[in-house]
Motif scaffolding. Structure first.
Motif, PDB file in Angstrom:
ATOM      1  N   GLU A 100       2.222   1.784  -3.479  1.00  0.00           N
ATOM      2  CA  GLU A 100       1.173   2.316  -4.353  1.00  0.00           C
ATOM      3  C   GLU A 100       0.933   3.794  -4.087  1.00  0.00           C
ATOM      4  O   GLU A 100       0.791   4.596  -5.018  1.00  0.00           O
ATOM      5  CB  GLU A 100      -0.124   1.529  -4.140  1.00  0.00           C
ATOM      6  N   SER A 133       0.825  -1.207   0.000  1.00  0.00           N
ATOM      7  CA  SER A 133       0.000   0.000   0.000  1.00  0.00           C
ATOM      8  C   SER A 133       0.858   1.254   0.000  1.00  0.00           C
ATOM      9  O   SER A 133       0.530   2.245  -0.668  1.00  0.00           O
ATOM     10  CB  SER A 133      -0.940  -0.002   1.206  1.00  0.00           C
ATOM     11  N   GLY A 141       3.773   5.912  -5.451  1.00  0.00           N
ATOM     12  CA  GLY A 141       3.756   5.970  -6.907  1.00  0.00           C
ATOM     13  C   GLY A 141       5.145   6.027  -7.503  1.00  0.00           C
ATOM     14  O   GLY A 141       6.057   5.331  -7.060  1.00  0.00           O
TER      15      GLY A 141
END
Length: 400
Positions: free
Chosen positions: A256, A253, A259
């Motif tokens: 993500e 997570s 990025g």
């Protein structure tokens, strides 16, 4: 009358401490969502109730929610976060499905031991000093639980009657890292017993803290944990995420949320749970207040990470310093990151990944960030502490 028992009053949610709460606001111990509260106080089981797997439930304080199924438990984790945000007058963003660690997966645990005629080892009863002597455990990794029986024999001569001690166990790369605190381990007999115990059970390390600080008695090889593919030295009593799968969910997570950022500041970095995986594709600054953790991370991430020994409560990074990075990762202790969040609110970096183990302090800090122009995009709840009320999360923020 407010709070009165109502016939057919359905249980609709789980409160912060684990009680079921009915539609009319009545708190009922050991009730599950979907149960029905009758006017005589009886509870009719509903669709989200399950048979608790452990004989020690509900006496043992290690678990308070073994009676609810996974769907209700996952909903409880999300509801805790949403309620904390609403208390700060924030709307909840998109909530990802909660990740639940499976039973018997805890690789780090702190147990209590006490000699009352015989040695009892286990968790304390809820709101009590009384120890539940574990005959089984459905949260501990089997390797950790298997050590409980032998430890009873080892600690018998080392514990005074009615004196409690602490047992901290962590699964490291080399095996179990065991720390015993509050035991009388002086003298040749105790030393020989500890050494024989460590050899017999192939411990990675055995450390004793009799009140004057941790003293390692056995460590045939340097003890490490693997983070982001790197072997990191684990200090005695060092912090490690409670489960391996929970750690993986948190890391995924965070990656993500960060990025494609090429420069990342990892604040409250610990041993590098996030810094080391992120360093595979970005330049990373890792800041941590614990000196042992910083030294371990420096050695493991040499050439990949810049590690800074820094107390972020007393000396948070200024907004101008943080603005040099494209993304920031925050993983503070339960107290949150009030001082650092205030600086982050004014920083011009693009993304923030906030990892929290306390929805209340997370929501407080989130309010500070939102007031500074940040947008809360999504939250991923994580339940590493199976069947407890402990909630963890990763939240993704971006500049509005």
């Amino acid at each position: 009358m407010p709070g009165a028992l109502i016939a057919g009053d359905p249980i609709v949610r789980i409160a912060a401490r684990g009680d079921g709460v009915s539609e009319r606001g009545v708190a009922v111990a050991l009730a599950a969502p979907g149960d029905t509260l009758l006017d005589d106080g009886r509870v009719v089981p509903g669709q989200h109730r399950q048979a608790p797997p452990c004989r020690h439930f509900p006496t043992c304080g290690g678990c308070v929610l073994q009676h609810v199924d996974d769907a209700a438990y996952a909903a409880f984790l999300a509801d805790r976060i949403v309620s904390a945000l609403h208390a700060q007058r924030l709307d909840a963003p998109a909530m990802r499905p909660a990740h639940l660690s499976p039973p018997r997966s805890r690789r780090r645990a702190s147990l209590r031991a006490e000699r009352v005629g015989r040695v009892a080892i286990g968790f304390n009863e809820a709101a009590s000093r009384r120890i539940v002597d574990l005959a089984e455990c459905h949260i501990l990794h089997p390797a950790l639980f298997a050590l409980a029986g032998p430890l009873r024999a080892l600690l018998g001569p080392m514990l005074a009657e009615r004196r409690q001690s602490e047992i901290m166990m962590t699964l490291a790369d080399q095996g179990i890292d065991l720390l015993l605190a509050g035991v009388d381990a002086d003298g040749l007999r105790a030393t020989e017993a500890l050494t024989a115990f460590a050899e017999r059970h192939a411990l990675a390390r055995l450390t004793v803290d009799a009140g004057m600080g941790a003293e390692t008695r056995w460590e045939p090889r340097p003890v490490t944990v693997t983070l982001g593919g790197a072997a990191v030295a684990l200090p005695p009593g060092g912090f490690l995420q409670a489960t391996a799968d929970g750690e993986a969910a948190l890391v995924a997570s965070v990656i993500e949320a960060v990025g494609d950022a090429a420069t990342v500041a990892d604040l409250f970095s610990g041993l590098g749970t996030f810094a080391l995986p992120l360093a595979a594709g970005a330049r990373v600054l890792a800041a941590e207040g614990a000196r042992d953790a910083v030294l371990a991370l420096k050695a493991a991430g040499a050439g990949r990470i810049v590690a800074d020994h820094r107390d972020l409560f007393r000396r948070p990074y200024a907004a101008a310093e943080l603005s040099r990075f494209e993304a920031v990762v925050l993983d503070p202790p339960r107290a949150g990151a009030k001082e650092q969040a205030a600086e982050l609110a004014a920083a011009t970096c693009r993304r923030i990944a906030y990892v929290s183990c306390n929805p209340a302090t997370f929501a407080r800090d989130a309010a500070t960030l939102v007031a500074g122009g940040w947008r809360l995009d999504w939250i991923a709840p994580v339940g590493q502490f199976r069947w407890s009320t402990h909630v963890e999360l990763v939240a993704a923020f971006a500049r509005s």
